[in-house]
Scaffold this active site. Structure first.
Site, mmCIF file in Angstrom:
data_model
loop_
_atom_site.group_PDB
_atom_site.id
_atom_site.type_symbol
_atom_site.label_atom_id
_atom_site.label_comp_id
_atom_site.label_asym_id
_atom_site.label_seq_id
_atom_site.Cartn_x
_atom_site.Cartn_y
_atom_site.Cartn_z
ATOM 1 N N LYS A 82 0.788 -1.191 0.065
ATOM 2 C CA LYS A 82 -0.009 -0.164 -0.101
ATOM 3 C C LYS A 82 0.924 1.289 -0.064
ATOM 4 O O LYS A 82 1.904 1.285 0.678
ATOM 5 C CB LYS A 82 -0.952 -0.037 1.380
ATOM 6 N N SER A 157 -9.312 1.857 3.668
ATOM 7 C CA SER A 157 -8.497 2.576 2.938
ATOM 8 C C SER A 157 -7.626 1.825 2.087
ATOM 9 O O SER A 157 -6.831 2.056 1.166
ATOM 10 C CB SER A 157 -7.502 3.740 3.818
ATOM 11 N N SER A 181 -9.746 -0.847 8.098
ATOM 12 C CA SER A 181 -8.996 -0.486 6.731
ATOM 13 C C SER A 181 -8.470 -1.702 5.961
ATOM 14 O O SER A 181 -8.106 -1.725 4.880
ATOM 15 C CB SER A 181 -7.981 0.530 6.542
#
Length: 476
Positions: A82, A157, A181
């Site tokens: 990420k 997220s 997330s």
């Protein structure tokens, strides 16, 4: 299996074949890159393509193996990282245009741990601005789409990670979780994950210029999204390897002591006044029956007050965000994310000053209640969301939108606030008017017993099948 199908292999299958010498790392990574080139243009899940350096690393691993080096436990497994975590030489932009040139000087612990185990990073995945939405879109890289269709948000997220791994782009996808997330993208895309407990995975970004707030430190964790539960058992022991840059990491083994007799599971459908959708109820019933069939003892019983813990925890987090982060959002965020934060502060009125300190202290009260409950019931089966996953940009639709996206998600952030581990696994594919979508349930576990949550996820999965198989049929 043809070369074109190697991308379908699980992380466990890839590692077994590369370690046995039946599959080269280069072939594994080449197949994954080919899949990324096919699937990613429609998804925008991977926003930094690392194909060239991935192939270079793959060839180096094959050469080292030929020269006598022992293969790692994740030998040749393609992974994504990420964009809010440091990877040497790459920007940790966090979806923020102002941070697009924040180049990491070194790897974060989890990146180093994965690569030391033989994994190969093929790309970096998208996140919303500041990694603080349950949807994934930003002005820097744009929107990520859910492989099930544009009628569902990919979650956030770690939305890029969830969309990527389920579409077959890498067998493992790194993500992180401060209020859901990892689990939001798992639920949106039908992936499997376990949110580790506090202190389980070492965390640190060498690019950071200041330490995060104490609640951000204690609620946020690093983890992985996978297509099946077995891959968590394979990969999490690597992720939790100690690193001295995280002084509060707890170096405990992945597997805890066996529990004598059948494991008792507390089961609840309580959604605290929010409507429980029939598809979510059906998913819960399926998960319960799967656990019963696997030999667990499942009892419908209420755990300690989740609603109070969750709302208190998130209001405390919003107090910390107001004090330490709001000025950065106001200065560097888009109008969209500034508007969303304004509604966050309405939905979760921030605790401030003395009251914030009092609510931070109360975290121990909630955690103690749950620790005592988990002595009797080592696992708790709960809804994750009371409704099927929401549409893209639902959180931009004012108070009602934010309430549907985050306000009702108390089972998510309550667990972060108390620092407990929680698995998230699909147990049903809902056929809704807007289109098909997976429904995930949550399994909370005793502190330090992520392995128990993953075992339960595997038991459910073994009886309902892998969601990725249904997705790939749809995508083809």
């Amino acid at each position: 299996m043809t070369d074109n199908d190697i991308w379908r292999l699980s992380a466990s299958e890839i590692a077994n074949r590369t370690r046995a010498g039946d599959l080269s790392v280069e072939d594994s990574i080449t197949a994954s890159i080919t899949r990324m080139n096919i699937a990613n243009p429609a998804l925008n899940a991977v926003v930094e393509d690392l194909s060239a350096e991935a192939l270079e690393r793959a060839r180096a691993l094959d050469k080292a193996r030929a020269d006598g080096a022992a293969p790692g436990p994740l030998q040749g497994v393609p992974v994504t990282i990420k964009i809010n975590v440091d990877q040497a030489g790459h920007a940790s932009s966090n979806g923020v245009t102002a941070l697009k040139d924040l180049i990491a000087p070194a790897d974060a612990p989890l990146v180093a741990n994965l690569q030391n185990a033989g994994a190969v990073v093929i790309g970096r995945t998208n996140t919303p601005e500041f990694s603080f939405r349950a949807d994934t879109d930003n002005p820097l890289f744009g929107r990520t789409h859910n492989p099930w269709g544009k009628h569902i948000s990919p979650g956030g997220s770690s939305g890029g990670a969830g969309a990527a791994v389920m579409a077959g782009i890498g067998a493992l996808a790194h993500g992180n979780d401060i209020g859901g997330s990892l689990r939001f993208p798992a639920a949106a895309n039908g992936a499997v994950t376990v949110k580790p407990g506090l202190g389980r995975v070492p965390a640190y970004n060498p690019s950071q210029s200041a330490e995060r707030g104490i609640l951000a430190q204690s609620m946020s964790v690093q983890g992985l999204l996978t297509r099946n539960a077995a891959d968590l058992h394979l990969s999490m022991p690597t992720l939790i390897a100690p690193d001295p840059r995280d002084p509060f990491h707890v170096p405990m083994p992945w597997h805890g002591a066996p529990i004598e007799g059948p494991i008792k599971v507390a089961f609840t459908k309580n959604t605290f006044g929010y409507d429980l959708h029939p598809e979510v109820e059906a998913a819960l019933d399926t998960a319960r029956n799967a656990l019963l069939d696997a030999g667990y003892i499942v009892e419908e019983v209420e755990p300690p007050n989740v609603f109070d813990a969750g709302r208190t925890g998130y209001r405390a987090l919003m107090g910390e965000v107001w004090s330490l982060m709001k000025k950065d959002v106001d200065a560097a965020g888009s109008q969209t994310v500034r508007d969303i934060f304004a509604v966050y502060f309405q939905e979760f009125p921030p605790f401030l000053e003395t009251e914030l300190l009092q609510m931070m202290a109360k975290r121990t009260y909630y955690a103690r209640k749950w620790s005592l409950f988990l002595e009797q019931y080592p696992l708790v089966l709960t809804p994750f969301l009371p409704q099927p996953f929401f549409k893209p940009d639902r959180d931009t639709e004012g108070a009602e939108g934010v309430h549907e996206v985050l306000g009702c998600a108390v089972y998510s952030y309550a667990i972060n606030y108390m620092g407990l581990p929680a698995g998230c696994v699909p147990s049903r594919l809902a056929d809704l008017p807007q289109g098909p979508q997976p429904i995930n349930v949550q399994i909370v576990a005793r502190r330090w017993r992520e392995d128990l949550a993953v075992d339960a996820c595997a038991a459910i999965e073994s009886r309902v099948g892998r969601m990725c198989d249904l997705l790939w049929q749809k995508m083809e």
